[in-house]
Design an enzyme around this catalytic site. Structure first.
Site, PDB file in Angstrom:
ATOM      1  N   TYR A   9       0.855  -1.191   0.000  1.00 52.12           N
ATOM      2  CA  TYR A   9       0.000   0.000   0.000  1.00 52.12           C
ATOM      3  C   TYR A   9       0.888   1.236   0.000  1.00 52.12           C
ATOM      4  O   TYR A   9       1.759   1.385   0.838  1.00 52.12           O
ATOM      5  CB  TYR A   9      -0.887  -0.043   1.237  1.00 52.12           C
ATOM      6  CG  TYR A   9      -2.043   0.941   1.289  1.00 52.12           C
ATOM      7  CD1 TYR A   9      -2.190   1.994   0.406  1.00 52.12           C
ATOM      8  CD2 TYR A   9      -3.028   0.800   2.281  1.00 52.12           C
ATOM      9  CE1 TYR A   9      -3.250   2.872   0.483  1.00 52.12           C
ATOM     10  CE2 TYR A   9      -4.109   1.672   2.364  1.00 52.12           C
ATOM     11  CZ  TYR A   9      -4.218   2.705   1.477  1.00 52.12           C
ATOM     12  OH  TYR A   9      -5.280   3.592   1.556  1.00 52.12           O
ATOM     13  N   CYS A  10       0.687   2.117  -0.983  1.00 46.65           N
ATOM     14  CA  CYS A  10       1.381   3.412  -1.057  1.00 46.65           C
ATOM     15  C   CYS A  10       2.901   3.201  -1.059  1.00 46.65           C
ATOM     16  O   CYS A  10       3.421   2.474  -1.874  1.00 46.65           O
ATOM     17  CB  CYS A  10       0.904   4.311   0.087  1.00 46.65           C
ATOM     18  SG  CYS A  10       1.467   6.025  -0.015  1.00 46.65           S
ATOM     19  N   VAL A  11       3.621   3.830  -0.128  1.00 50.19           N
ATOM     20  CA  VAL A  11       5.080   3.755  -0.128  1.00 50.19           C
ATOM     21  C   VAL A  11       5.561   2.329   0.071  1.00 50.19           C
ATOM     22  O   VAL A  11       6.618   1.941  -0.449  1.00 50.19           O
ATOM     23  CB  VAL A  11       5.670   4.687   0.950  1.00 50.19           C
ATOM     24  CG1 VAL A  11       5.169   4.321   2.332  1.00 50.19           C
ATOM     25  CG2 VAL A  11       7.181   4.658   0.938  1.00 50.19           C
TER      26      VAL A  11
ATOM     27  N   GLY B 284       4.129  -0.160  -1.229  1.00 48.25           N
ATOM     28  CA  GLY B 284       4.010  -0.735  -2.563  1.00 48.25           C
ATOM     29  C   GLY B 284       5.215  -0.387  -3.418  1.00 48.25           C
ATOM     30  O   GLY B 284       5.699  -1.217  -4.200  1.00 48.25           O
TER      31      GLY B 284
END
Length: 622
Positions: free
Chosen positions: A355-357, A359
């Site tokens: 998720y987000c960073v 990822g």
């Protein structure tokens, strides 16, 4: 501000609404019944003024006694410098520009006053917001149109904000990055200058002040000082939530721990589960429980109910002991979690979500595993609003020039960045919604804070290792090195995203301002394996946390071979509701095999040594 020819007409145009502020006292007198204040009323107002003064003086005395309590981001000199830099870049001294603004401003005034029949000597209330030349939801309340002074103030502000924003696009000689940075600064300053943010210019605040005899200002001052003391703007009632009781409540156990993270395994609720377990890597700039807010919204609980063995990484909030933590450490942590799960459950591979960073880091982890010939450790990868190519990374790029990076470095003397700075940065990206809305409601109107789990999570900040934070902004956001083959490495292994052949599911948010959909799409240009891209309605959080039972939003898929996000949109099929069912169907296709939910599939059972109950200690550390 002065020019060689005398007073600056641009300044006069800003000052003109202040002249009308005097007219505000007329409706106040009417609201008070037109009667003079009684002795009792005067005593009450005097007491309110004394309370406010005393509260502020006490706070100032606290700050003088402990200068270290002053937060650098709240240093007025910092913001005065920003304003001066902004003014130097704007073409405000151009006489022709000033004259055009003045003339157009007068036309706006004439349009507004015409709505009240003032030209014929009469006065009547404006009928509707549509009667005003410009509309904005900050001024949707009818009281902004109930008196011509208020109407002139907010319409003049909207006109000026619009014209100043247009000036940025007409400045010659700016690079695209500098122009975008100036746009951001301009919007930040005009948002702050809204008349809604000033008590004497806001009719809703003035009316509330009369109704409560100033008690709203006392309550608002209490809220303001509490936030100043904690160094963070409050969005919700933090006392309404307790970890493990009404947030982060999905049952599970912490089964593994390192100085950087804890690994939670959740208790199954089905007799059989998918043979390949799932590990979720949440962003370490936030707490993991955004994916486990409550039973109704929890992605974790929903995935468990679908028959998935779910593991969650809970990152440790940085302290001085983590001053040397960098990119390599987070890649190693992801590999360590994957290997621990494989060994614990005796399985060859895992499914992984980033998720987000996290990822972004998962993409690097996959590239490392492929370069080492260990790619089979990850059966599939899912990316929630994650970027690998930062060329189109949006407004956060406004914080990554050399000057900004140097300023951030000065805020990390102990080797970590206080999470409150990151919270302030993200709030600035949506200043009207996440800053000034709360200034008005909680400081000026004196309203109580709502008990809202999502807002509580948003304010539950996490500290970041300083070296890694600087490296992330420089190497990824500023220099975009992750997409250059072998330009970066991790744990001694060069990274080439083009090697990644892992089946991949990519989710982007249609209205995401942190990881714009255009930026997330770029992952399709770099991975070599089968990839499914899904565009979800809403943004960075609501676009992800959208359970099927909510009936909200929609998502789009495209079974063709679009080369760009625009082509994807043109040929996309819209589906109502949550994308979660689409994802679980895709996940089952990667490996449909199931096993009984027994043994170590049930954490904490007989013979299984665990560390503690979920959600664990790390998520509670500050």
């Amino acid at each position: 501000m002065m020019t060689d020819d005398g007073p600056d007409p641009f300044t006069n145009l800003f000052e003109a609404p202040a002249k009308f502020a005097r007219a505000l006292f007329a409706p106040m007198a009417e609201a008070a019944g037109g009667n003079p204040l009684s002795a009792e009323d005067m005593r009450h107002w005097a007491e309110v003024g004394t309370k406010l003064q005393t509260m502020w003086l006490e706070y100032q005395a606290e700050q003088l006694a402990d200068p270290q309590a002053l937060v650098p981001w709240m240093d007025p000199a910092r913001w005065m410098g920003l304003a001066q830099d902004w003014y130097r870049q704007m073409p405000l001294g151009d006489p022709a520009q000033q004259q055009a603004l003045w003339q157009e401003g007068m036309e706006v005034w004439q349009q507004v006053l015409a709505q009240y029949g003032l030209g014929a000597g009469g006065q009547e209330e404006a009928r509707d917001a549509a009667d005003m030349p410009r509309r904005d939801r900050r001024f949707a309340d009818p009281r902004w149109r109930a008196h011509p002074a208020y109407a002139l103030i907010h319409q003049t502000y909207l006109f000026l904000a619009e014209r100043v924003a247009e000036m940025v696009d007409r400045i010659d000689g700016l690079s695209d990055d500098k122009r975008e940075q100036l746009r951001f600064t301009t919007r930040t300053m005009t948002d702050a200058a809204s008349p809604a943010n000033f008590p004497l210019l806001n009719p809703v605040v003035m009316e509330r002040t009369l109704e409560t005899q100033g008690e709203n200002l006392v309550t608002g001052m209490e809220h303001l000082l509490a936030d100043l003391r904690r160094g963070q703007l409050s969005h919700t009632d933090a006392s309404a939530f307790t970890l493990g009781e009404n947030i982060a409540v999905t049952p599970g156990k912490v089964v593994h721990e390192t100085p950087l993270y804890q690994l939670i395994q959740y208790t199954p609720t089905t007799d059989t589960v998918l043979a390949t377990p799932l590990v979720i890597f949440p962003p370490w700039i936030n707490r993991f429980y955004i994916l486990d807010l409550n039973a109704r919204k929890s992605f974790v609980r929903w995935a468990v109910e679908q028959g998935v063995t779910v593991f969650m990484v809970s990152w440790k909030s940085a302290d001085a002991s983590m001053k040397d933590v960098v990119w390599d450490d987070y890649v190693r942590a992801q590999i360590d979690a994957i290997d621990h799960i494989r060994a614990r459950l005796d399985v060859p591979a895992v499914h992984a979500i980033g998720y987000c960073v996290a990822g972004t880091t998962l993409a690097g982890t996959l590239a490392v595993l492929h370069r080492r010939g260990e790619q089979d450790k990850v059966r599939s990868a899912t990316f929630f609003t994650a970027q690998v190519d930062f060329e189109k990374a949006g407004e956060l790029r406004n914080f990554v020039d050399d000057q900004q990076l140097a300023a951030i470095k000065g805020l990390t003397p102990e080797g970590y960045l206080d999470g409150r700075y990151m919270a302030a940065t993200f709030n600035l990206l949506r200043g009207t919604d996440l800053i000034w809305n709360y200034v008005v409601n909680n400081y000026l109107l004196g309203e109580d804070y709502p008990a809202f789990d999502l807002l509580h999570w948003n304010g539950d900040v996490t500290n970041l290792p300083a070296k890694w934070h600087e490296q992330y902004l420089r190497d990824f956001y500023r220099d975009n090195r992750l997409v250059e083959p072998d330009a970066l490495g991790a744990d001694g292994t060069p990274i080439d995203l083009g090697l990644v052949e892992t089946p991949t599911y990519v989710q982007a948010g249609k209205e995401d301002h942190i990881a714009p959909a255009e930026s997330v799409w770029r992952i399709t240009d770099h991975f070599a394996g089968p990839l499914k891209f899904v565009l979800a309605g809403s943004g960075h959080i609501a676009g992800v946390v959208n359970p099927p039972g909510s009936g909200k939003y929609q998502y789009w898929t495209n079974t063709g071979s679009p080369r760009t996000l625009a082509e994807f949109r043109d040929g996309a099929q819209e589906h109502p509701g949550s994308w979660w069912p689409d994802w679980i169907e895709w996940l089952r296709e990667q490996d449909p095999a199931t096993v009984a939910a027994k043994g170590k599939r049930k954490p904490g059972g007989r013979g299984d040594r665990v560390i503690e109950d979920a959600p664990g200690r790390y998520v509670a550390a500050r």
